[in-house]
Design an enzyme around this catalytic site. Structure first.
Site, PDB file in Angstrom:
ATOM      1  N   GLY A   1      43.407  51.433  28.385  1.00 13.27           N
ATOM      2  CA  GLY A   1      44.577  51.527  29.248  1.00 13.27           C
ATOM      3  C   GLY A   1      44.166  51.790  30.687  1.00 13.27           C
ATOM      4  O   GLY A   1      43.122  51.328  31.157  1.00 13.27           O
TER       5      GLY A   1
ATOM      6  N   PHE B   1      20.024  34.551  46.191  1.00 18.48           N
ATOM      7  CA  PHE B   1      20.374  35.402  45.042  1.00 18.48           C
ATOM      8  C   PHE B   1      19.143  35.824  44.233  1.00 18.48           C
ATOM      9  O   PHE B   1      19.147  35.751  43.006  1.00 18.48           O
ATOM     10  CB  PHE B   1      21.379  34.694  44.123  1.00 18.48           C
ATOM     11  CG  PHE B   1      22.583  34.150  44.831  1.00 18.48           C
ATOM     12  CD1 PHE B   1      23.395  34.987  45.560  1.00 18.48           C
ATOM     13  CD2 PHE B   1      22.905  32.809  44.761  1.00 18.48           C
ATOM     14  CE1 PHE B   1      24.521  34.492  46.217  1.00 18.48           C
ATOM     15  CE2 PHE B   1      24.019  32.301  45.405  1.00 18.48           C
ATOM     16  CZ  PHE B   1      24.830  33.149  46.144  1.00 18.48           C
TER      17      PHE B   1
ATOM     18  N   SER C   1      16.839  38.331  42.548  1.00 18.90           N
ATOM     19  CA  SER C   1      16.761  39.702  42.040  1.00 18.90           C
ATOM     20  C   SER C   1      15.392  40.282  42.372  1.00 18.90           C
ATOM     21  O   SER C   1      14.364  39.656  42.110  1.00 18.90           O
ATOM     22  CB  SER C   1      16.970  39.729  40.525  1.00 18.90           C
ATOM     23  OG  SER C   1      18.290  39.356  40.205  1.00 18.90           O
TER      24      SER C   1
ATOM     25  N   TYR D   1      11.678  35.757  40.450  1.00 15.49           N
ATOM     26  CA  TYR D   1      11.694  34.329  40.115  1.00 15.49           C
ATOM     27  C   TYR D   1      12.588  33.628  41.137  1.00 15.49           C
ATOM     28  O   TYR D   1      13.756  33.989  41.293  1.00 15.49           O
ATOM     29  CB  TYR D   1      12.247  34.161  38.697  1.00 15.49           C
ATOM     30  CG  TYR D   1      12.416  32.751  38.198  1.00 15.49           C
ATOM     31  CD1 TYR D   1      11.358  32.077  37.611  1.00 15.49           C
ATOM     32  CD2 TYR D   1      13.656  32.110  38.257  1.00 15.49           C
ATOM     33  CE1 TYR D   1      11.524  30.789  37.107  1.00 15.49           C
ATOM     34  CE2 TYR D   1      13.829  30.828  37.759  1.00 15.49           C
ATOM     35  CZ  TYR D   1      12.757  30.176  37.188  1.00 15.49           C
ATOM     36  OH  TYR D   1      12.917  28.905  36.681  1.00 15.49           O
TER      37      TYR D   1
ATOM     38  N   GLY E   1      13.711  30.873  28.194  1.00 11.55           N
ATOM     39  CA  GLY E   1      13.555  32.271  27.812  1.00 11.55           C
ATOM     40  C   GLY E   1      14.542  33.173  28.530  1.00 11.55           C
ATOM     41  O   GLY E   1      15.082  34.120  27.947  1.00 11.55           O
TER      42      GLY E   1
ATOM     43  N   GLU F   1      21.270  31.988  35.538  1.00 15.71           N
ATOM     44  CA  GLU F   1      20.434  31.219  34.584  1.00 15.71           C
ATOM     45  C   GLU F   1      21.098  29.886  34.212  1.00 15.71           C
ATOM     46  O   GLU F   1      20.907  29.353  33.126  1.00 15.71           O
ATOM     47  CB  GLU F   1      20.150  32.027  33.301  1.00 15.71           C
ATOM     48  CG  GLU F   1      19.554  33.405  33.526  1.00 15.71           C
ATOM     49  CD  GLU F   1      18.113  33.372  33.996  1.00 15.71           C
ATOM     50  OE1 GLU F   1      17.624  32.287  34.286  1.00 15.71           O
ATOM     51  OE2 GLU F   1      17.487  34.440  34.075  1.00 15.71           O
TER      52      GLU F   1
END
Length: 429
Positions: free
Chosen positions: A387, A204, A206, A161, A288, A411
């Site tokens: 820790g 960016f 994906s 996208y 979505g 998003e």
């Protein structure tokens, strides 16, 4: 047992199989894992319990044992993703005529949370791929749906996208149309042809360089929402190239690159929806997508909470397990409360989107903002309870914390989520 369709769960064999998966999913793992799975069973349908059990089983067998190595090697697990697609996880929101599972958004939230428990990064890519598939299914014509979706749903092909640009991140993701002047990617009609010529770059992304299909938002007209259109660009088109893979803090099991278009000639048949409909397509994807990424946050946070509770019950200081100290008990109780609240907000937003509520976008923004912030804090608290050991890569909490960190940024940043929500508040009568 594949997801395939809802009706597949109504055969005796499938239901028996689903019950066996439920038994496995709730009886395996640590004691804290078993307890955490019972918090919301009363609100899930029988189908959703089966879906979650199937996703949980897959996550524990395929994702959880491998996530650390994928992260270390920056390895994109193509074959495992295709196994997920074989169970129906590749096109969960798509119609059955193209091989989809035809699930609703509430179903999807349950599944993505269960998968993210095993590995946040890989599941997050799966949510993006599902978003692309759902947009093609919803806005594509018959030729586009039948040509692309069967291969995408089986994850023979992968998808990305492409909205964010180097000069427009939050602007491009906001709901204010006037900010769309920032969108620099352009598509002009070729002289004497119905083809379009695309120029610009996306940042960016994906799946960049790996995906076979890219859903690209580009400006075809004047400033404003009606000047944006959506195109399906195929890997290998002349002029389409990719930047170097980004070296990221988290999400290392999926490649992230820029996508560069230099005089890319795209047939008009590759326009998704109508010319000028790209803004609506982009926003439908983001609603979505925000719910999906919030679901992944819940899954990652549940893993961190379970891991922290188990560690704290065995780690001894001052002669007793640290769970015997009231400060630890309060911390774990607060983590559980924040996670449960996040899960309910995500479910509410998903239900609003399924119902076509006019408040769906606001609910998605609220859920994304709240859940991603709260779940990152849960991961951070889980690391603190470990820790110094929590800071070591020998323990998985640090990886979940790194993977969850970006959810408050993508998003639409959580600051922009507040802007989106306030604009909806101003619209109330």
């Amino acid at each position: 047992m594949a997801l395939a369709t809802r009706s597949s769960f109504r055969t005796l064999k499938a239901i028996r199989g689903a019950h066996s998966f439920c038994k496995h999913a709730t009886s395996s793992g640590s004691s804290s894992d078993r307890v955490s799975s019972l918090w919301d069973e009363h609100r899930l349908t029988a189908d959703q319990l089966h879906f979650r059990a199937l996703a949980t089983d897959f996550a524990k067998k395929e994702l959880l044992p491998n996530g650390a190595q994928w992260d270390c090697d920056k390895y994109f697990p193509v074959e495992v993703l295709r196994k997920a697609a074989g169970l129906g996880f590749g096109g969960m929101f798509c119609a059955e005529d193209v091989g989809g599972s035809r699930l609703n958004r509430v179903d999807g939230a349950v599944i993505f949370e269960a998968l993210a428990y095993g590995d946040v990064s890989t599941t997050a890519y799966l949510t993006i791929h599902n978003m692309c598939c759902s947009l093609i299914d919803r806005y594509g014509n018959d030729q586009q749906r039948n040509h692309w979706l069967p291969k995408l749903i089986q994850m023979e092909f992968f998808s990305s996208y492409c909205l964010t640009e180097p000069s427009s991140g939050s602007d491009a993701a906001s709901l204010q149309a006037k900010n769309y002047y920032q969108l620099q990617t352009t598509a002009r009609q070729a002289h004497g042809s119905s083809d379009y010529i695309l120029n610009g770059s996306k940042a960016f992304i994906s799946g960049g360089s790996v995906s076979d299909l890219y859903l690209v938002m580009a400006r075809t007209g004047a400033l404003g929402p009606k000047g944006i259109s959506c195109f399906l660009l195929e890997k290998g088109m002349p002029g389409l190239s990719f930047g170097r893979p980004e070296d990221k803090l988290g999400w290392r099991s999926q490649p992230t690159t820029s996508v560069v278009m230099e005089e890319v000639r795209v047939p008009s048949a590759n326009m998704l929806g109508r010319e000028g409909q790209g803004f609506a397509i982009a926003m439908a994807g983001l609603d979505g997508g925000r719910i999906n990424i919030a679901s992944c946050s819940c899954g990652g946070a549940q893993f961190c909470l379970d891991t922290a509770q188990e560690y704290a019950s065995t780690r001894k200081q001052f002669g007793k397990a640290i769970t015997e100290f009231q400060s630890t008990q309060f911390k774990l109780a607060d983590m559980q409360t924040a996670l449960h609240a996040s899960r309910l907000m995500v479910s509410n937003a998903a239900a609003a989107l399924d119902a076509g509520s006019p408040k769906a976008s606001a609910c998605a923004a609220m859920a994304k903002r709240f859940a991603t912030d709260a779940c990152f804090n849960i991961a951070n608290d889980a690391l603190q309870l470990h820790g110094g050991y929590g800071y070591l890569k020998d323990y998985p909490v640090e990886r979940y914390l790194r993977d969850l960190r970006v959810h408050t940024i993508l998003e639409g940043t959580n600051e922009i989520m507040r802007v989106v929500l306030f604009r909806h508040m101003l619209q109330q009568p």
